[in-house]
Design a protein around this motif. Structure first.
Motif, PDB file in Angstrom:
ATOM      1  N   MET A   1     -88.754  65.969  -6.366  1.00 12.23           N
ATOM      2  CA  MET A   1     -88.270  65.443  -5.088  1.00 12.23           C
ATOM      3  C   MET A   1     -88.029  63.948  -5.200  1.00 12.23           C
ATOM      4  N   TYR A   3     -88.055  60.220  -3.378  1.00 14.65           N
ATOM      5  CA  TYR A   3     -88.726  59.481  -2.294  1.00 14.65           C
ATOM      6  C   TYR A   3     -88.230  58.046  -2.275  1.00 14.65           C
ATOM      7  N   ASP A  88     -94.005  65.615  -6.779  1.00 11.81           N
ATOM      8  CA  ASP A  88     -94.559  65.869  -5.446  1.00 11.81           C
ATOM      9  C   ASP A  88     -95.048  64.583  -4.789  1.00 11.81           C
ATOM     10  N   LEU A  89     -95.538  64.735  -3.557  1.00  7.52           N
ATOM     11  CA  LEU A  89     -95.967  63.587  -2.767  1.00  7.52           C
ATOM     12  C   LEU A  89     -97.068  62.795  -3.466  1.00  7.52           C
ATOM     13  N   PRO A 111     -89.802  60.951   2.081  1.00  6.21           N
ATOM     14  CA  PRO A 111     -89.004  61.876   1.269  1.00  6.21           C
ATOM     15  C   PRO A 111     -87.525  61.726   1.627  1.00  6.21           C
TER      16      PRO A 111
ATOM     17  N   GLU B 160     -92.017  69.303   4.254  1.00  7.07           N
ATOM     18  CA  GLU B 160     -90.926  68.343   4.095  1.00  7.07           C
ATOM     19  C   GLU B 160     -91.303  67.178   3.190  1.00  7.07           C
ATOM     20  N   ALA B 161     -92.564  66.767   3.217  1.00  8.65           N
ATOM     21  CA  ALA B 161     -92.952  65.581   2.453  1.00  8.65           C
ATOM     22  C   ALA B 161     -93.307  65.922   1.013  1.00  8.65           C
ATOM     23  N   GLY B 162     -93.304  67.211   0.671  1.00 11.30           N
ATOM     24  CA  GLY B 162     -93.562  67.582  -0.719  1.00 11.30           C
ATOM     25  C   GLY B 162     -95.023  67.490  -1.116  1.00 11.30           C
ATOM     26  N   VAL B 163     -95.931  67.895  -0.207  1.00  5.13           N
ATOM     27  CA  VAL B 163     -97.353  67.931  -0.571  1.00  5.13           C
ATOM     28  C   VAL B 163     -97.530  69.000  -1.640  1.00  5.13           C
ATOM     29  N   SER B 164     -98.231  68.632  -2.704  1.00  2.47           N
ATOM     30  CA  SER B 164     -98.381  69.545  -3.833  1.00  2.47           C
ATOM     31  C   SER B 164     -99.323  70.699  -3.504  1.00  2.47           C
TER      32      SER B 164
END
Lengths: 116, 404
Positions: A1, A3, A88-89, A111, B160-164
């Motif tokens: 992703m 960011y 990932d975040l 994101p 949406e924030a891409g938490v793993s």
């Protein structure tokens, strides 16, 4: 992703003294950006000139008006950003923690909308 | 055969966690689980499954795959022909042990520091423990639509924030595990508050035993994690002794230890010993030890462990000053040094900050009563009663007030 890491700082931190803070932080940014670029993580980004150079274009009821200054007056202002691509975040947050700041400040991790 | 409700309670968390981990999508996991339960309600009366949990898992997986298929073609193709009901294929999935245990992963997702703190416990109870939105809303004293929105917002953020969906590496544990433990503590405090164990708060005390067991098993080298699992066991062990015949709360020192559940105490003691062996002290170990010193008592005739408890409170306060801990310490101090010393301590605290804290008034009332300051005691009891304590504590407070 992908960011965007948006850096918010008090610009006064850089105005104080003889500009050494600025030189040191720029060197630290260059080191971090170089490392992120070498691993293919960095997709873009830049520092921004101070808010006294900003011009805001506001649209209200279909009319555009210009004003001299940033979008919002605040103690901390958007001063630069990184665009990164990571799995990932957590990975994005880890980079955000490594972004050099001259003093107190914040990095907002947003994101980016993905294109299919 | 187990009923659908029973199976859903027992295996729901594990199934939803497995679905969420496979499909990396909390909404999809929830929807597929709901669909599988609906199909079970329709099919089981005439065709009972070999293993109810395995049936639900296999069916929910199929539902999830169907849903993904429908999503991807929704805009381009005419509606799908209806999918066949879960049939022989699912019936063959006959062993619930084949459901992978992904609950730890899901707990880490729900308790990610990027999720709003007020949503973490709710989301964990919803997805990992399978509580309904209505139950959670009631436990957190929030209106159901507000709770629904809070959960929806948290799930959207995660997606949406891409938490793993991975369990984070040990280097991230100081931050991530702290978020998990404090979330579960909030959740458990609500369950424990309800001494009667009949209200909605206590409804998930059982799930908290399961969740902490999962955490302790999967993170055996994290002493604070083991200590929290121990604390939940000590506290739940005492549940049968927390109410008297009239439904009033029984204070810890007056509970009959013979009513406590020994197996849970033994589990708690083993966990706390394992935590101590890791030689990394922490506040949760002290809190668990505070419960533990009481649990060694085998009969009311044995002396209560007041001095040991006082020493532990002092250690806890040395770790971090906390006026709420001082209130609890005052209860113990009253037994060791007398009610006057305890009242002086309580009255030295920041009353404005503690005014909304019900135990502050209940403890003051008790100390004042023991010192014969009747009018002030009555006033403090009234303040405590004004603050809507649970039914068991209310009965107890009223009784003490009447005795004055």
């Amino acid at each position: 992703m992908q960011y965007a890491l948006l850096i918010y700082e008090n610009e006064d931190l850089y105005r104080a003294g003889d500009g050494r803070a600025m030189d040191e932080i720029i060197a630290a940014h260059q080191a971090l950006a170089g490392e992120l670029a070498a691993t293919g993580v960095l997709k873009g980004g830049s520092g921004l000139k101070t808010v006294d150079t900003a011009t805001t274009v506001r649209k209200t009821d279909g009319q555009h008006a210009l004003h001299d200054g940033p979008y919002a007056e605040a103690r901390e202002q958007l001063g630069g950003f990184y665009l990164v691509e990571v799995p990932d975040l957590d990975a994005a947050l880890a980079i955000a923690k490594r972004i050099p700041l001259a003093g107190d400040g914040a990095v907002e991790v947003r994101p980016m909308i993905e294109e299919d | 055969m187990k009923t659908l409700d029973q199976t859903a309670r027992e295996a729901g968390g594990r199934i939803v966690a497995a679905l969420a981990a496979t499909f990396r999508d909390l909404d999809l996991a929830e929807e597929a689980w709901a669909e599988a339960c609906a199909r079970a309600a329709a099919v089981w009366p005439t065709a009972p499954p070999l293993d109810p949990a395995a049936w639900l898992y296999a069916t929910a997986r199929r539902c999830a795959i169907d849903m993904i298929r429908r999503r991807t073609v929704r805009d381009r193709l005419p509606p799908d022909t209806p999918q066949p009901e879960a049939t022989a294929e699912d019936m063959l999935a006959s062993d619930a042990r084949l459901i992978p245990d992904e609950r730890l992963r899901l707990i880490f997702v729900c308790c990610h520091p990027a999720v709003a703190p007020e949503a973490r416990a709710a989301l964990t109870l919803r997805l990992v423990c399978g509580l309904s939105v209505e139950e959670i809303a009631r436990a957190f004293l929030v209106a159901e639509p507000a709770m629904f929105q809070r959960l929806t917002r948290a799930k959207k953020k995660i997606a949406e924030a891409g938490v793993s969906f991975e369990v984070p590496g040990p280097e991230a544990w100081p931050e991530r595990l702290a978020a998990v433990l404090s979330t579960l503590e909030v959740a458990y405090a609500r369950a424990h508050e309800d001494a009667a164990g009949t209200g909605q708060h206590a409804g998930y005390a059982r799930e908290m035993l399961d969740l902490t067991a999962v955490l302790a098993e999967l993170l055996p080298n994290e002493p604070e994690c083991l200590a929290f699992a121990a604390l939940v066991r000590f506290a739940e062990a005492r549940r049968p002794a927390r109410l008297d015949a009239e439904g009033a709360m029984v204070p810890l020192s007056e509970q009959d230890p013979k009513l406590w559940r020994r197996p849970l105490i033994l589990e708690g003691e083993a966990l706390l010993r394992a935590a101590a062996r890791l030689n990394r002290p922490g506040p949760r170990q002290l809190r668990a030890a505070l419960h533990g010193v009481w649990c060694v008592r085998r009969a009311l005739a044995e002396p209560p462990p007041w001095s040991a408890a006082l020493a532990l409170y002092d250690l806890l306060l040395a770790w971090r000053e906390d006026p709420f801990v001082r209130i609890n310490r005052a209860v113990v101090l009253a037994e060791v040094a007398g009610p006057a010393a305890a009242l002086a301590e309580v009255d030295g605290l920041d009353a404005a900050r503690l005014d909304d804290f019900q135990p502050f008034h209940a403890v003051r009332a008790d100390l004042l009563a023991r010192l014969g300051q009747r009018d002030e005691a009555l006033e403090a009891y009234d303040r405590a009663l004004d603050m809507a304590p649970g039914p068991a504590e209310r009965r107890w407070l009223i009784r003490r007030r009447t005795e004055l």
